[in-house]
Write a protein that holds these residues in place. Structure first.
Motif, mmCIF file in Angstrom:
data_model
loop_
_atom_site.group_PDB
_atom_site.id
_atom_site.type_symbol
_atom_site.label_atom_id
_atom_site.label_comp_id
_atom_site.label_asym_id
_atom_site.label_seq_id
_atom_site.Cartn_x
_atom_site.Cartn_y
_atom_site.Cartn_z
ATOM 1 N N LYS A 4 3.689 -0.940 -22.607
ATOM 2 C CA LYS A 4 3.585 -1.025 -21.149
ATOM 3 C C LYS A 4 4.985 -1.244 -20.592
ATOM 4 N N ASN A 5 5.359 -0.424 -19.636
ATOM 5 C CA ASN A 5 6.676 -0.503 -19.027
ATOM 6 C C ASN A 5 6.566 -0.883 -17.556
ATOM 7 N N VAL A 6 7.596 -1.532 -17.068
ATOM 8 C CA VAL A 6 7.734 -1.806 -15.642
ATOM 9 C C VAL A 6 8.962 -1.046 -15.171
ATOM 10 N N LYS A 7 8.772 -0.222 -14.167
ATOM 11 C CA LYS A 7 9.862 0.580 -13.617
ATOM 12 C C LYS A 7 10.503 -0.197 -12.473
ATOM 13 N N ILE A 8 11.816 -0.329 -12.518
ATOM 14 C CA ILE A 8 12.558 -1.013 -11.460
ATOM 15 C C ILE A 8 13.416 0.027 -10.763
ATOM 16 N N THR A 9 13.284 0.098 -9.436
ATOM 17 C CA THR A 9 14.011 1.112 -8.680
ATOM 18 C C THR A 9 14.788 0.486 -7.528
ATOM 19 N N ILE A 10 15.754 1.235 -7.059
ATOM 20 C CA ILE A 10 16.500 0.878 -5.853
ATOM 21 C C ILE A 10 16.045 1.874 -4.790
ATOM 22 N N LYS A 11 15.350 1.351 -3.764
ATOM 23 C CA LYS A 11 14.843 2.215 -2.691
ATOM 24 C C LYS A 11 15.024 1.507 -1.358
ATOM 25 N N SER A 12 15.210 2.311 -0.341
ATOM 26 C CA SER A 12 15.299 1.741 1.002
ATOM 27 C C SER A 12 13.914 1.305 1.465
ATOM 28 N N ARG A 13 13.878 0.461 2.446
ATOM 29 C CA ARG A 13 12.607 0.015 3.023
ATOM 30 C C ARG A 13 11.821 1.216 3.542
ATOM 31 N N GLN A 14 12.538 2.185 4.137
ATOM 32 C CA GLN A 14 11.882 3.387 4.666
ATOM 33 C C GLN A 14 11.184 4.166 3.559
ATOM 34 N N GLU A 15 11.848 4.309 2.403
ATOM 35 C CA GLU A 15 11.234 5.026 1.289
ATOM 36 C C GLU A 15 9.962 4.329 0.812
ATOM 37 N N VAL A 16 10.015 3.007 0.694
ATOM 38 C CA VAL A 16 8.855 2.247 0.230
ATOM 39 C C VAL A 16 7.708 2.378 1.231
ATOM 40 N N LEU A 17 8.013 2.258 2.526
ATOM 41 C CA LEU A 17 6.972 2.390 3.551
ATOM 42 C C LEU A 17 6.390 3.799 3.572
ATOM 43 N N HIS A 18 7.220 4.805 3.359
ATOM 44 C CA HIS A 18 6.750 6.187 3.320
ATOM 45 C C HIS A 18 5.779 6.385 2.139
ATOM 46 N N GLU A 19 6.134 5.850 0.959
ATOM 47 C CA GLU A 19 5.252 5.960 -0.203
ATOM 48 C C GLU A 19 3.932 5.236 0.042
ATOM 49 N N PHE A 20 4.010 4.070 0.686
ATOM 50 C CA PHE A 20 2.794 3.324 0.997
ATOM 51 C C PHE A 20 1.911 4.123 1.949
ATOM 52 N N ALA A 21 2.510 4.706 2.991
ATOM 53 C CA ALA A 21 1.748 5.479 3.972
ATOM 54 C C ALA A 21 1.061 6.676 3.305
ATOM 55 N N GLU A 22 1.747 7.340 2.392
ATOM 56 C CA GLU A 22 1.147 8.469 1.677
ATOM 57 C C GLU A 22 -0.043 8.013 0.833
ATOM 58 N N ALA A 23 0.122 6.899 0.119
ATOM 59 C CA ALA A 23 -0.962 6.380 -0.725
ATOM 60 C C ALA A 23 -2.141 5.934 0.132
ATOM 61 N N TYR A 24 -1.860 5.288 1.253
ATOM 62 C CA TYR A 24 -2.916 4.810 2.149
ATOM 63 C C TYR A 24 -3.705 5.989 2.718
ATOM 64 N N SER A 25 -2.979 7.012 3.124
ATOM 65 C CA SER A 25 -3.620 8.209 3.677
ATOM 66 C C SER A 25 -4.508 8.872 2.617
ATOM 67 N N LYS A 26 -4.012 8.954 1.418
ATOM 68 C CA LYS A 26 -4.766 9.557 0.321
ATOM 69 C C LYS A 26 -6.029 8.741 0.025
ATOM 70 N N ALA A 27 -5.905 7.421 0.040
ATOM 71 C CA ALA A 27 -7.051 6.539 -0.226
ATOM 72 C C ALA A 27 -8.108 6.672 0.864
ATOM 73 N N ARG A 28 -7.678 6.770 2.115
ATOM 74 C CA ARG A 28 -8.620 6.908 3.233
ATOM 75 C C ARG A 28 -9.427 8.185 3.134
ATOM 76 N N LYS A 29 -8.820 9.204 2.533
ATOM 77 C CA LYS A 29 -9.512 10.482 2.368
ATOM 78 C C LYS A 29 -10.355 10.509 1.095
ATOM 79 N N GLY A 30 -10.377 9.384 0.373
ATOM 80 C CA GLY A 30 -11.187 9.293 -0.841
ATOM 81 C C GLY A 30 -10.484 9.768 -2.097
ATOM 82 N N GLY A 31 -9.208 10.025 -1.979
ATOM 83 C CA GLY A 31 -8.456 10.492 -3.143
ATOM 84 C C GLY A 31 -8.096 9.362 -4.093
#
Length: 124
Positions: A4-31
């Motif tokens: 089991k690995n843990v990935k550590i990344t350097i990302k801007s707050r905007q990138e993290v929020l964008h990824e969250f928004a994509e995942a949230y949108s996908k979840a709302r659609k049942g994906g």
């Protein structure tokens, strides 16, 4: 045993929020949403200030020696208990250490690391 690995990344707050928004949108659609063990920091300086050499050494000790208490961890690490507790609290808040309360003869807290590698990924 699966690694089991843990990935550590350097990302801007905007990138993290964008990824969250994509995942949230996908979840709302049942994906289905991919489960990831990822920890993101906004800068290399923040990463270095949080994942210090002493904290990484605590992770190694917990993984390899499997101490049964915070006191035992402090002894193995040859550090004072207060400093170890402070570092473990930070690592626990990041999700890198799990704290298991054991109530046998007396109450103690056992630190657990359930991953094998930290992979640092930096985009250029």
């Amino acid at each position: 045993m699966k690694v089991k690995n843990v990935k550590i990344t350097i990302k801007s707050r905007q990138e993290v929020l964008h990824e969250f928004a994509e995942a949230y949108s996908k979840a709302r659609k049942g994906g289905a949403i991919e489960s990831r063990n990822e920890l993101s920091f906004n800068s290399m300086e923040t990463l270095r200030s949080i994942l210090t050499e002493k904290r990484i050494e605590l992770l190694r000790i917990i993984k390899q020696k499997k101490p049964n208490s915070m006191y035992e961890l402090a002894q193995v690490a040859k550090r004072d208990l207060k400093s170890v507790n402070t570092d473990i609290k930070i690592l626990s808040n990041l999700g890198l250490v799990t704290l298991e309360e054991i109530n046998e003869n007396r109450k103690r807290v056992k630190p657990i690391v359930d991953f094998d590698k930290l992979n640092v990924e930096i985009e250029i």
